[in-house]
Each structure stands twice: as C-alpha cells, then as structure tokens.
Write a protein that holds these residues in place. Structure first.
Motif, PDB file in Angstrom:
ATOM      1  N   UNK A   1      63.064  32.130 119.108  1.00 30.92           N
ATOM      2  CA  UNK A   1      62.888  31.531 120.437  1.00 30.92           C
ATOM      3  C   UNK A   1      63.249  30.055 120.456  1.00 30.92           C
TER       4      UNK A   1
ATOM      5  N   UNK B   1      69.156  22.046 112.068  1.00 26.06           N
ATOM      6  CA  UNK B   1      68.063  21.625 112.943  1.00 26.06           C
ATOM      7  C   UNK B   1      67.856  22.713 113.993  1.00 26.06           C
TER       8      UNK B   1
ATOM      9  N   UNK C   1      67.876  22.962 117.173  1.00 26.04           N
ATOM     10  CA  UNK C   1      68.798  23.127 118.308  1.00 26.04           C
ATOM     11  C   UNK C   1      70.100  23.784 117.869  1.00 26.04           C
ATOM     12  N   UNK C   2      70.553  23.521 116.646  1.00 24.56           N
ATOM     13  CA  UNK C   2      71.785  24.150 116.168  1.00 24.56           C
ATOM     14  C   UNK C   2      71.575  25.636 115.912  1.00 24.56           C
TER      15      UNK C   2
ATOM     16  N   UNK D   1      69.296  27.517 117.269  1.00 23.66           N
ATOM     17  CA  UNK D   1      69.112  28.140 118.582  1.00 23.66           C
ATOM     18  C   UNK D   1      70.463  28.359 119.265  1.00 23.66           C
ATOM     19  N   UNK D   2      71.322  27.349 119.178  1.00 25.06           N
ATOM     20  CA  UNK D   2      72.644  27.467 119.803  1.00 25.06           C
ATOM     21  C   UNK D   2      73.452  28.593 119.152  1.00 25.06           C
TER      22      UNK D   2
ATOM     23  N   UNK E   1      68.965  17.457 120.072  1.00 24.26           N
ATOM     24  CA  UNK E   1      69.029  18.629 120.939  1.00 24.26           C
ATOM     25  C   UNK E   1      69.622  18.278 122.292  1.00 24.26           C
TER      26      UNK E   1
ATOM     27  N   UNK F   1      70.030  21.220 127.671  1.00 21.62           N
ATOM     28  CA  UNK F   1      69.782  22.650 127.866  1.00 21.62           C
ATOM     29  C   UNK F   1      68.734  23.149 126.873  1.00 21.62           C
ATOM     30  N   UNK F   2      68.816  22.631 125.647  1.00 16.98           N
ATOM     31  CA  UNK F   2      67.839  23.037 124.631  1.00 16.98           C
ATOM     32  C   UNK F   2      66.440  22.572 125.014  1.00 16.98           C
TER      33      UNK F   2
ATOM     34  N   UNK G   1      65.116  24.694 127.718  1.00 17.12           N
ATOM     35  CA  UNK G   1      64.666  25.964 127.150  1.00 17.12           C
ATOM     36  C   UNK G   1      63.303  25.804 126.463  1.00 17.12           C
TER      37      UNK G   1
END
Lengths: 793, 262, 163
Positions: free
Chosen positions: A651, A777, A779-780, A782-783, B241, B244-245, B248
């Motif tokens: 998530x 990290x 965010x990476x 998640x992306x 980040x 958009x992150x 989210x």
C-alpha cells in the motif's frame, strides 16, 4: 580454545575505556596555544566564472587576521591525484589542476573560493558575510551522459572534453566477448544506477596547522586514515615542505570509511596559513560543509549483459559504465571504477570471457572517490543483480544458478587479471542458507501474506580484493604510491613492547587486535604491548588504513618485525644459556633449550639486550628493536554469501528489512568480536545505500541532499539484528597470519542482497518488477508497483 | 549564527513587552529555530525565551478538555495526557526523538507551523483553541499556510485547549532522513462528527481533508474513504516522494487510523 | 555577554558567554569537557547529548545561557566514583557497542535515561529511543545488545528474534 588475549580471542577493546569516559582525543579536541580559526567561503553555484573578489570589507571586520584567496597560493601546487589511468587508445587520462582555492572558476557547490582567518570561529564566520564575491554563473554539467555530448558545458576549459578516460579491460578479450554474447543461448541485460553516497563518518573533518619558525617545522593535525600519505602528497606536491620538516598527526579519528584517505585542500591551507600568519590555524568542518567538501562515493551508471549457454553456464560478461569523477580528481578517484572494479567482475563465477568498459566523466559536482568497498560494491551489485535477473528469466533457482557457476578449484586465474588463492563458495552458500533458515522461508512468506504484506528473500554472493598489492604490480597499473605497510617492534628493557604501525585505527580496534598478535607470538600478556599509530613523528613510513588492508598488510609487517625481534632474542637467549641458537624455543614468554628444562624468561633476555654486560657484543648489537616493511605478493580474496529477508507494504511501498545473514570467509580471524562488528557496520551501510541513502543534485548542480534533513542515514530502527558468521574460513596462502581482511565486506555484499529481496517480494506478490534503482525508498517501490499494475491491465 | 541578546522573562507580560522591540523573536525550545539560526536563515537580534515562564507550563484536564500551556514540552504532554487524551499523548510521544521532546514545546511548534510538524495536525484535527497573550484563535483560523499563522508580530501562544474526542489516532509515515512526517494524518472522532487533519503533505501546510470527514462522519470505516480522491495539486513533491505519492499516503494513513479506531 | 553559573558533573562552574554560545561550545571550549561531540548542525545526530537537570537534551540545540543555574551531566561525569566504568559503559565495552567512539557519549547518555524510565526495554523500545542517535560504525546491533545487557536482560540472538 584461543588463549586469553591471544589470536582468536574476543578480547574486549582497550581503546573503549577512553571513548566511554569522554577521554578520547579527536582532532577537534586539540587546541593549540594561540590558535586562530579558518572559515572557508564556498561556492553556492555549481559552475561559474569568478569576476572579482573584494576582501577589504572582510579584512576590516573585528578579529580578522587575513582573507586568503587563490592569489596567495600562486607558488603552490594543486592537490595531486595518486593514480594515473591509461585510456584504451593508449593516452593518459585528462588530469586537470585542483587548486587549493578556486582559480578563475568555481566548479561545484562547495568549491572553496576564499578563507577568512580570525581570532575566533564566530568572527571568521561573521567576516565571511562581508566578502564581496562576484561570480558569473555558467551552465553546469551534471548528468554524465549529457556531459559527454558535444557542446556540453566544459568543467575544465583547458581539457578537450569532460571525458577523463575511456578504459577497456581486458582489451584483448573485447571481440571474443562480443562474439560469445552474439552466440549465447540466453542474454540477460540490466541497466542500473549505483547511487551517489556520502560517507558520513560521525566525526566531521578537522585540520590544525602549526608552524615553529625557530626550527622551520610544520605540524598538521588532521582527521586522516593515513597521515604518512598526507605528509608525502602535501609536502612534496603542494607546499614543497621536505618531509623531515613536516609532521602529520592523526589522533583519534571518528570513522573514515574511505573519505578520510584523501588529501584535502583544507589540510594544505591550514599548514600554509600557519606559516604565513605565524599563528596556528584551526578548521573544523560543519556537517553541512562536509556534505559539499568530503569526497563522495559510488555514482556509476551501468549496463551489464550476461551470456549463458543452453545449460545455464555463464559464457561471457560485458559491462559498460559511466563513472562520475566530480569536478576534480580526488586522490585515488581514477582507480576506483577501474582496477578496483573491473578486476572483480568475475565474482565467484567461472565466466570465461569478460570485458569491462568504463568512461570516467567530469561533472560540476563534488569529487567522487573511494567509499567503503570502493569499486568492489559497484562490481558486486551489477553482477549479483544480473545473475538474479537471469535466474528469474530462466525460471531457475537463484541459489542453483550461482552454485552451478561457482569457481571450485583454487588457485583460480580469472579472465580479469587476478588470481584467487583460496575460497569455498559452496561452503559459505550452505552456511548462509542454514543460518537464514532458507527452507523455512515459504512458511514465513505465507504469514506475511496473511497480514497483507509481501515477503521476499534475496541472496548475493560476493568476492572482494583486499590488501591491495604488490607495489610493483600496482605501479604498472598507474598507482603513484607503494602499497606496502610498515611496523617497528620496540622491545623495552623490562620486556614490554611498543609497536609502531603505519596502519591507522579509526574504529577498527588495532590497539587491541595488533597487541593480541604480539601477545600470541611471544607469549607475554597483551597488557605488556602498546600499539602506536597515527603520527609520522612516531611511526615508520606507512601507507595507512583503507581497502581492508590493516591486518593483512599492516599486521603482516608487524609479524615480520616481531619475527626479527624473536630471532635476535633467541640468539641472546642462546648466549645466556650457553646453548646453540637452533635449539632455542620461545613459548609462553620463556626461552627454553629444546629437550631440557633449562629456560630464561623473556624479560631477562630483553634486559640483557639493553644492559649488555654478559653479552656477545662482537656478534650481536645491543638493543631489541626491529622494523619491517611488508609488500604482499597478491591481494587477499575474502568472499561470502549474504541473505536478506524483507517485507514490503504494497500500500505504501515501505520496505522493512526483517533479517540479514552474512556468512563470510575472512580466512583466519584475530578477534571474532571485532570482526563481527565490522560486518554489522558494513551491512548497515549497505542497507543504507540500498534503502535510503542518496546524494542528489538537481539539474543546475545544486546539492539537494545537503544535510541530515534530506540525506537519510540509517538509524537504529531501520536495521534488524544481524546474523553473522565467519566460520567458513579458508586461510590466505600468502601472508603470515592467513588473514584476508573484513572491513568492507558488509558494504560490498549487502546492497544486491537487499534489492534482490525486494524484487523477490514484488514478484511473489504478482508485480512484474524487473529492477528498481537504489535507494529503494517507499515512493520508488510504490511507483514500481503502480507501473507494474498498470502494465498488467 | 549571528549574535543576539537572550532575555529570559518570568511573566507573560514581560515577555510581550520584550517582544515589542524590532527583530525580537520568541524562543520556546528552539528545536527548529536554533538550527535555522545556525544556518543564518534567521537572525533575530533579541531572543525572548518563554521557557522560564511558569504560567506557560501546565497540563490541566478539566471535564472534556485538555489545557496545555504554550511552553509545555512534548515530553510533558506525552506523559500527562496519556489517560485523558491518549491520541494526543501518542502524537506528542512520537515527535522527533527523546532529546527534542525534552526541549520542544507545543507553543513553539504551533507558532512555527512547519508544514511537516506533528502538532498542527493534532490542533487542527481536534478543533483546538489556541490562546495567545491577547486573544483566542480557533485552530481552523490559526494555520494560514506553510510557516504562516494568524499570530501577529510579537504575539505569543500561551496555551492550547483540546476538546477530548471519543477517540483519536495519529498515523505517521516518516521521511527517512529528517524523521518528520512525509505524510501524517490525525483522525479524531467527536460527537459532532469526525475531523481529519493532514500534515507533511501539502505546500499549504496542515489542512483538513473535508471529504473524508464527511464520509467518515456518516460511516466510520476505512471503506468510507476507499473511493475518495485526494487532490494532489498542492501536494509537496521532492526527493522523497511526488505529490501523487503524498496524496496516496493521505488516503492510506487516514484509512489506517480509522481501522485502528474501529 | 551573559554571566552564567551552573553545576557540571557535580562541580560549580562559572563563565561569561555570548547569547549565541551553545551549551556544547561552553562545555567543549570553556570547560574543556571535550567528550561531548558535535556531529551535525541540524540537531539530528545526537553526538552532543548531555543531561540537564537529569533529562537528556542536545547540547548543540540549547544556549549556554539557558543552562544558567541548572545541573548538567556530561559523559565525563558518568563513570563510577572510583573511575571505573559504570554498568552501561561496561556493557558497551563488553558487547563491543562502539567502534570509532564518536557517537558513543551520546549513546551512553541516551541509554542512561532510557533505562531510568524503562528498566527492561524491549529491542523495539531501544531502537525507538535511539531514533535521534546516529552511529555510522556499529550498525546498532551491538549497541542494542549492550543496552539490553545493561538492563540485566538476556542478549542472545534467539531472545531478541523472539520478540
């Protein structure tokens, strides 16, 4: 069982007493009578032409002695580079001048322009605001690919381009490698970034210069891993001070990790200014200053291709790398992406054909040089990532693919010019799988899944080359220094011993471990042995500590010197006991005549050496002190299997490192407790690189991660308890202790294990992610999950 | 840093008088201000310390309200509101690290309104009232954007009054370098409805996610926010980040807070 | 200038400092108590931790004049009266909880208040409490072990893994 305080004993560290009570003596703890304070005024732009510097206002400020600019250094040399690399076409690398203070242009954020010296630190800092510096901003070359294009901003106007060198290795293999890749049954290709890091020893750099006009002697106190190297480079190449008039002291040093190897402009500055002002000059880096003035590490962009035959045997490997040099060549920068990287590309595998190409690039960034592992982490990362990817593509186990290609017979000559003396890679792999409970992984993964998390297991198997040597070989490879180590063993009249070593301890615990070796050899209590290091006035010419070389090279020098001492002591003992020298044995501090109960104590022999009354003066000199210089015959080759277990929160992309297991082969081990600690620290740095550390510049060359606010250092909560083991030992065959070195292993083997684990977790979760660039990290990650999800739709 | 005069008044009155001087700045722990001054990004000529004013240091539980003095440290709030308002105590106990919590104060944090600070989320999420030396300001009116508040020049935060909710939860996702929130959400459930305050995420500083509040006030379950969309137009985008992150994460952290409270 | 007076490691000291003089500067430069270290300038590394009136604070993030009239304890004041290592210090040596030693004073100061407030901390408690103490050498493993040991708890890996 090892004996107390001897080789193999986890002796508690003697140096801890002073560190635990606040009695350590680090450079910033030193205050010299009458000292002044230097404040460096640094460029806040990445690239610019200096139009003018007006020092008048600043020099009029309270307490200011002088403001220095490059004009003051017209007679001085630049900061030298210690390694020459030759390009594929036979031309030498481009080697720009690295001035102490910027001449004409500034070339990176942090490039020093002027220095204010004042009575107090605050006055120096206050006066800096009154300096008037006019800089014309120029476009910066930051991205390596862009920097190599025609028309790119030129970091150095007097060079033909931003290309430092274009190195091919082994050039004779190039065509054969190309052919093998064309003919392969399968080729796995991976493009990746080895992220730029900042070493960040907790003690920032410090330099204090002192000058005695009566004797014309200079003293430099500095946070260095190798004071003799600084003395040689700074004395001979920068300031023209003969070595007998220059003393360099590196007292307690709060961590180095490579970044304190190099000779820095600040060291030359304080030494120079102390003479110019006839006052001691002290400079203490702030952490923010460290981010833009300590040499950075890594920063490679690589494409690697692994060719396999139809039976999954590795047939060829080709790798192409852009390596960032930054704006100037730091002391050993050119060697890192070449000899410390290309020679390790075989890894643990019997790949017959390997070709490595490296283009080193100048950019408007802080110079890049060795950081824990230096070249070997970059080699290991790409190799262990591509092997993992190949296993996935071929649908075979990453463990089995590795095992199938392991080198099993030693010595083994690789196609990249090195010869591994010993190793047992199946043993370390077995140990890793056992200690990490690999067979229980599926159960744990199911448990994670029930909690909505994705569990992954990643493996890496590394090789490294330590104790870089021998001098005549590295000389051929472009080193401008010898790579031996020295030691003097001075036995005092009453039998206690001072060992003067050229190795330097800045966390490694030499004061304890080196004494253990001597204690073992002579059989006296380790408390009778003191280790002296870090002062050119007290130790013989030594090359210092880096490349996991201290015990393998410095320890060997000490053993050789101790052997000479023992040989002489035996002759004295033979005389005292009226026996033949060949019959004398030394055990537990007693000299005995073999086969008799006749003995004489160590202390009686040492006393005789210094009070030579009953002594064969015509045959043996009095005294008992010997020096040895040890130049190793080969590198040492530590290796090991590392395993990382992670849990990914799909998530948020957050990754938790749940477990880390290291099964290393360091050869013989002097102090297991210290060796374990070295691995812990190295692994934490490797987890840091893989998970969070990132030195980032923006397109204008501004350093974005310029403090701990944005550069993420691993904290206690970011790492797990580690499981480490060094029992799979295959002793080194060519040094007297059979040791291989352990300082860098953790940082070399861990990043690919971590990344492999995260990719494994994502793949198990149904996300087809082939690679994510470090640091992983949230965010990476998640992306990557978002992209994989979108691709599936 | 530049030099300054440090004054240590012992009453609110003296502090306010001292702050009338130009370039005078209140100082109430300095865990943000002090590093800012080291970097020479702030250069007050006079620092008026509020830490020595006894009347600014208290935690009082009165009925359904918690009153906290402006110069009360995070450590004190964490300790003394544990029973009365555990959601607030838990937030205070996770600000920075132990040493920061022994020095940093609630008034300092709110007055600074760092877009990544924790306390603004608690104040806004609780619908707290911020008391100053001259007035009372509702949290909804207090935060005016990144590092901006309704405070006037020389006005100091003397206390904060938190209405105690039925339940509250702070879900924090940290930025790994600074350890400040990358995005954190404070969810508080009151009789009058649910409040959701988000910090760390927006260029505009702490904000209320009103769509979530409405949905959660109707149905207090994580599912209620599942299909909501967080606008990422004003979200911070940086090394750690994208906007958009963070948008989210706002949703995920909100859902997690709700799940923990359900 | 501010005239200040405080008790440092049980001893009355006085000094005269600028407003901007940090407590750590006063300790290191004026009192020559150099065991308290400076590892950063953004209040994050924890190398400068000391106790003020018994509570752990960052000496780099407090002005010297603020410590006027207070009791300060530094690493130099931590050993037993006879100069031997105290329980926490001894545990750090026994478990190799330090390498270069630069972060160590801060670690010891933090561990001291942790164990006062939480005499039997879990591994997680320890790691959370050390969030403001950066160590670059040890990977924290042996620091956690040392603090566990100092609290009288088992330190073997199985016990830690079982948490």
């Amino acid at each position: 069982m090892p004996k107390d305080g001897g080789i193999g004993d986890s002796t508690r560290r003697r140096e801890d007493i002073r560190f635990l009570t606040g009695a350590g003596r680090y450079s910033d703890d030193i205050n010299v009578h009458g000292q002044t304070y230097a404040h460096f005024v640094r460029s806040d732009v990445a690239h610019g032409r200096i139009r003018s510097i007006d020092v008048a206002g600043a020099e009029a400020m309270p307490g200011v002695l002088k403001v220095f600019t490059s004009k003051d250094f017209e007679g001085a040399g630049g900061v030298p580079c210690g390694w020459l690399i030759t390009s594929r076409d036979g031309t030498p690398m481009q080697e720009p001048k690295h001035p102490i203070l910027a001449e004409g242009k500034v070339r990176h954020v942090g490039d020093p322009i002027a220095v204010v010296v004042a009575e107090t630190k605050a006055q120096a800092r206050d006066a800096a605001d009154a300096l008037e510096i006019d800089i014309e901003m120029l476009d910066a070359a930051c991205d390596m690919k862009a920097a190599l294009e025609d028309g790119a901003p030129r970091v150095h106007d007097d060079l033909s381009s931003n290309l430092c060198y274009d190195w091919g290795f082994v050039e004779d293999n190039r065509e054969a490698v190309d052919e093998a890749i064309k003919a392969a049954a399968h080729v796995t290709t991976l493009e990746l970034v080895n992220n730029r890091l900042v070493a960040n020893p907790m003690e920032p750099r410090v330099a204090i210069g002192e000058y005695n006009p009566a004797t014309d002697e200079h003293t430099l106190y500095t946070t260095s891993q190798n004071p003799h190297v600084i003395r040689l480079l700074m004395g001979a190449f920068v300031l023209n001070i003969p070595e007998h008039k220059l003393r360099v002291v590196a007292p307690d040093v709060g961590g180095g990790f490579g970044t304190k190897i190099f000779h820095y402009a600040e060291e030359a500055f304080v030494t120079f200014a102390a003479k110019a002002l006839r006052r001691p000059v002290k400079w203490t880096s702030s952490r923010s200053e460290a981010f833009m003035s300590d040499a950075h590490g890594r920063d490679h962009v690589t494409k690697i291709e692994l060719a396999l035959d139809a039976d999954n045997n590795f047939t060829a490997l080709r790798t192409t790398t852009l390596a960032n040099m930054g704006a100037y060549l730091s002391t050993f920068a050119p060697s890192v992406p070449t000899w410390l990287h290309g020679t390790l590309m075989a890894g643990n595998y019997k790949t017959p054909l390997i070709y490595v190409n490296v283009k080193a690039v100048f950019t408007n960034t802080v110079p890049v040089d060795a950081y824990r592992g230096a070249g070997r982490p970059e080699a290991t990362f790409q190799l262990e990532r591509v092997v993992d990817k190949a296993a996935r593509e071929l649908g075979v186990s990453p463990v089995e693919l590795r095992r199938q290609n392991f080198i099993t017979a030693f010595p083994y000559a690789t196609p990249v010019a090195v010869e591994y003396d010993t190793g047992n890679y199946h043993a370390t792999m077995d140990k890793l799988l056992e200690l990490s409970d690999y067979s229980g992984f599926e159960t744990r993964a199911t448990d994670s899944k029930s909690r909505g998390k994705l569990r992954g297991f990643g493996i890496a198997h590394y090789i490294e080359a330590c104790g870089i040597a021998p001098s005549n070989l590295v000389g051929q490879l472009g080193a401008r220094a010898g790579l031996y180590e020295s030691a003097t063993v001075r036995v005092n009249a009453t039998g206690s011993i001072s060992v003067m070593t050229g190795s330097h301890s800045h966390g490694q615990g030499h004061e304890t471990t080196f004494a253990q070796v001597i204690s073992e050899m002579i059989g006296i209590d380790a408390s009778q042995v003191d280790i002296v290091h870090g002062d050119t006035a007290r130790t013989p010419m030594g090359m210092g500590t880096y490349g996991s070389r201290s015990i393998a090279v410095g320890g060997s020098a000490m053993v050789r010197a101790a052997e000479k001492v023992i040989a002489k002591a035996k002759r004295i003992a033979a005389h005292l006991m009226e026996a033949s020298e060949g019959d004398i044995e030394l055990k537990d501090g007693q000299f005995t005549i073999a086969g008799t109960d006749k003995s004489v104590a160590w202390g009686d022999v040492t006393l005789a050496a210094y009070v030579p009354h009953n002594y064969p003066l015509e045959e043996i000199e009095p005294g008992l002190e010997e020096t040895a210089f040890y130049d190793p015959a080969n590198f040492t080759y530590p290796s090991g299997g590392y395993g990382c277990e992670v849990e990914v929160d799909p998530e948020t992309g957050h990754v938790k490192v749940l477990a880390f297991t290291a099964a290393d082969d360091f050869g013989n081990v002097i102090n297991p407790m210290i060796v374990d600690g070295q691995v812990h620290g190295g692994v934490a740095q490797g987890i840091g690189q893989a998970m969070m550390e990132n030195c980032a510049y923006d397109a204008e060359g501004q350093l974005i991660s310029a403090s701990y606010m944005d550069y993420a250092m691993p904290r206690a909560g970011d790492v797990p308890m580690f499981t480490v083991d060094a029992s799979c030992a295959t002793p080194c065959t060519h040094n007297p202790l059979g040791v291989k070195g352990c300082g860098e292993a953790g940082a070399i083997g861990s990043p690919p294990a971590v990344v492999n684990a995260v990719i494994d977790a994502l793949q198990r979760g149904g996300y087809d992610v082939g690679h994510i660039d470090m640091p992983l990290i949230p965010s990476r990650v998640w992306q990557a999950i978002q992209d994989a999800t979108a691709a599936k739709r | 840093m530049h030099n300054f005069e440090l004054v240590k008044p012992t009453s609110i009155e003296d502090a306010v008088a001292a702050l009338k001087e130009e370039e005078a700045q209140p100082y109430s722990g300095g865990q943000t201000l002090l590093p800012t001054m080291k970097a020479r990004l702030a250069a007050p000529t006079k620092l008026v310390s509020l830490l020595g004013i006894d009347e600014l240091r208290y935690v009082r539980i009165e009925g359904d309200q918690v009153h906290v003095g402006g110069a009360t440290t995070h450590a004190t709030v964490a300790r003394e509101t544990k029973e009365a308002y555990p959601g607030l105590a838990s937030l205070a106990a996770r600000i920075g690290d132990p040493a920061v919590r022994n020095r940093g104060t609630i008034g300092g944090s709110l007055a600074n309104n760092d877009p990544s600070a924790c306390y603004p989320a608690a104040a806004l999420g609780s619908g707290a009232t911020i008391k100053t030396d001259r007035r009372e300001i509702a949290a909804d009116d207090f935060f005016e954007g990144m590092f901006m508040t309704a405070l006037e020049e020389g006005e100091i935060v003397t206390g904060v009054t938190f209405p105690i909710p039925q339940a509250a939860r702070y879900e924090k996702f940290i930025q790994p370098a600074s350890r400040f929130p990358l995005t954190a959400v404070f969810v508080a459930k009151y009789d009058a409805g649910v409040r959701v305050a988000v910090t760390g995420a927006s260029e505009l500083g702490v904000f209320r996610w009103t769509e979530a509040e409405e949905a959660l006030s109707k149905t207090f379950s994580a599912d209620a926010v599942k299909d909501l969309k967080v606008d990422d137009a004003d979200m911070i985008s940086d090394l750690h980040g994208s906007g958009a992150y963070r948008a989210h994460l706002t949703k995920v952290m909100t859902a997690r807070a709700v799940t923990a409270l359900s | 200038m501010n005239d200040i007076k405080m008790k440092v490691n049980g001893r009355e000291v006085t000094g005269s400092v600028e407003g901007r003089t940090l407590l750590v500067e006063f300790l290191r430069n004026d009192l020559r108590l150099t065991g308290t270290h400076v590892g950063c300038d953004t209040s994050q590394c924890g190398a400068c931790l000391v106790h003020v009136d018994g509570e752990v604070v960052k000496a780099c993030s407090m002005f010297a004049a603020e410590a006027d009239g207070r009791e300060v304890t530094t690493i130099e004041g931590m050993a037993n009266a006879d100069g031997s290592l105290n329980t926490i210090q001894q545990a750090f040596q026994d478990h190799h909880g330090l390498q270069c030693g630069f972060c160590t004073p801060g670690m010891v100061m933090a561990a001291t208040t942790l164990l006062r407030d939480n005499p039997k901390p879990s591994e997680t408690d320890i790691r959370e409490y050390l969030d403001g103490n950066i160590c670059r050498c040890t990977g924290y493993h042996n620091i956690v072990k040392a603090i566990m040991a100092a609290s009288g708890q088992e330190v073997d890996r199985a016990a830690l893994a079982a948490e």
